[in-house]
Design an enzyme around this catalytic site. Structure first.
Site, PDB file in Angstrom:
ATOM      1  N   CYS A 201       0.830  -1.203   0.000  1.00  0.00           N
ATOM      2  CA  CYS A 201       0.000   0.000   0.000  1.00  0.00           C
ATOM      3  C   CYS A 201       0.868   1.259   0.000  1.00  0.00           C
ATOM      4  O   CYS A 201       1.957   1.259  -0.602  1.00  0.00           O
ATOM      5  CB  CYS A 201      -0.971  -0.016   1.176  1.00  0.00           C
ATOM      6  SG  CYS A 201      -2.317   1.174   0.973  1.00  0.00           S
TER       7      CYS A 201
ATOM      8  N   ASP B 159      -3.483   1.107  10.167  1.00  0.00           N
ATOM      9  CA  ASP B 159      -4.648   1.983  10.357  1.00  0.00           C
ATOM     10  C   ASP B 159      -5.114   1.928  11.798  1.00  0.00           C
ATOM     11  O   ASP B 159      -5.576   2.923  12.354  1.00  0.00           O
ATOM     12  CB  ASP B 159      -5.771   1.584   9.410  1.00  0.00           C
ATOM     13  CG  ASP B 159      -5.462   2.049   7.999  1.00  0.00           C
ATOM     14  OD1 ASP B 159      -4.668   1.384   7.319  1.00  0.00           O
ATOM     15  OD2 ASP B 159      -5.980   3.120   7.609  1.00  0.00           O
TER      16      ASP B 159
END
Ligand code: RUB
Length: 311
Positions: free
Chosen positions: A125, A194
């Site tokens: 990512c 996250d």
């Protein structure tokens, strides 16, 4: 930009990445306070609370957003006058934004010590915290080779290779499914987060757990780069992390699949602590099992009992 615009930008992924959505949300609340032209403290408080709700639903998985918004409301007691409330919100937002930027830099400094000359690093990512470590190692003169996954469906891997190129680092992009095949040539995996749960499990972009599994199998160190505001006090009190599921059109156009076929688009997954060698934070390198301590020491627990705080 106001709260509405920021929340919409976050939902549409124009503003993305766990730290950035938290910073932009804090900034939006600060501007809401600064732009308020009325004279009623209760009205401002109402506007700020409404803004907070709007921001929180824009992306449900990243605890960074919740922690960032909580930080903005810190110490805003109901007895405050209008100017006092405005000042406190602005001060809190500025402090959060400053500290979060500093944290990324410190993570780079600490994490680069774990990178050896000649390492081949795989990242997934687009994590600014993970990139901070890679860029710092490069700046220190270490010769590193970086591999970036494409990260379907949004292809954040393209952002990663561009970020790396800007720092003068060449890289190799692979499709997500090539990660296990490549693992035999990798020395270190660095990813972002996250949300980090109180048991040390890490929630990050979908596919992270598969990479961790492949790294574990090949005995390749798997490290998570994350600021302390990525740790979740909510999980300490038993809440489960909601995994965001986005529109299936991000994966495939409806006309490309038979009408009876469903398409699922979960965008994050959970990597269990047993596959994580270390978490690199701005307060040091910790084992995933120390997540609980980070939550208690760095985030405190009192605010959990404040009204609405578990939203
Ligand atoms: C981004 C992603 C990142 C983390 C950490 O997902 O999963 O690894 O958010 O990023 P998305 P950072 O693109 O869906 O937001 O280290 O920059 O906070």
């Amino acid at each position: 930009m106001g709260v509405e615009e920021i929340a919409a930008g976050i939902s549409r992924m124009e503003i993305r990445g766990a730290a950035e959505i938290a910073r932009k949300s804090a900034q939006a609340l600060k501007e809401e306070a600064l732009d308020y032209r009325g004279r009623d403290v209760e009205e401002l408080r109402h506007l700020l609370n409404r803004g907070k709700e709007e921001l929180l639903v824009s992306r449900p998985t990243a605890i960074s957003l919740w922690n960032g918004v909580q930080a903005v409301f810190k110490g805003t007691q109901s007895s405050m006058g209008l100017e006092e409330l405005r000042k406190q919100v602005v001060k809190n937002a500025d402090e959060f934004i400053k500290r979060s930027k500093e944290a990324v830099e410190i993570i780079g400094r600490i994490g680069s010590r774990r990178v050896r000359d000649g390492d081949r690093i795989l990242t997934h990512c687009n994590s600014k915290a993970a990139l901070s470590v890679i860029v710092r190692a490069h700046e220190e003169g270490k010769h590193i080779e970086v591999f970036a996954t494409e990260s379907r469906p949004w292809r954040q891997g393209l952002l990663t290779v561009k970020d790396l190129a800007e720092a003068g680092i060449g890289s190799t992009m692979i499709v997500d499914s090539a990660a296990r095949w490549l693992m035999k040539d990798i020395d270190l995996v660095l990813v972002g987060a996250d949300t980090i749960c109180s048991n040390g499990a890490v929630i990050n972009k979908i596919g992270t757990s598969q990479i961790a599994l492949a790294a574990h199998e090949s005995r390749v160190p798997f490290m998570v780069c994350a600021e302390t505001f990525k740790f979740s006090p909510k999980t300490m009190y038993g809440e489960l992390v909601e995994i965001e599921e986005r529109d299936s059109k991000e994966v495939v156009r409806p006309e490309e699949v038979p009408a009876i076929t469903k398409v699922l688009n979960p965008v994050f997954d959970a990597t269990p602590p047993e596959y994580i060698d270390a978490i690199i934070t701005e307060v040091g390198v910790i084992p995933p099992y120390a997540a609980y301590e980070i939550i208690v020491k760095e985030l405190g627990q009192d605010f959990l009992f404040e009204e609405n705080s578990t939203r």
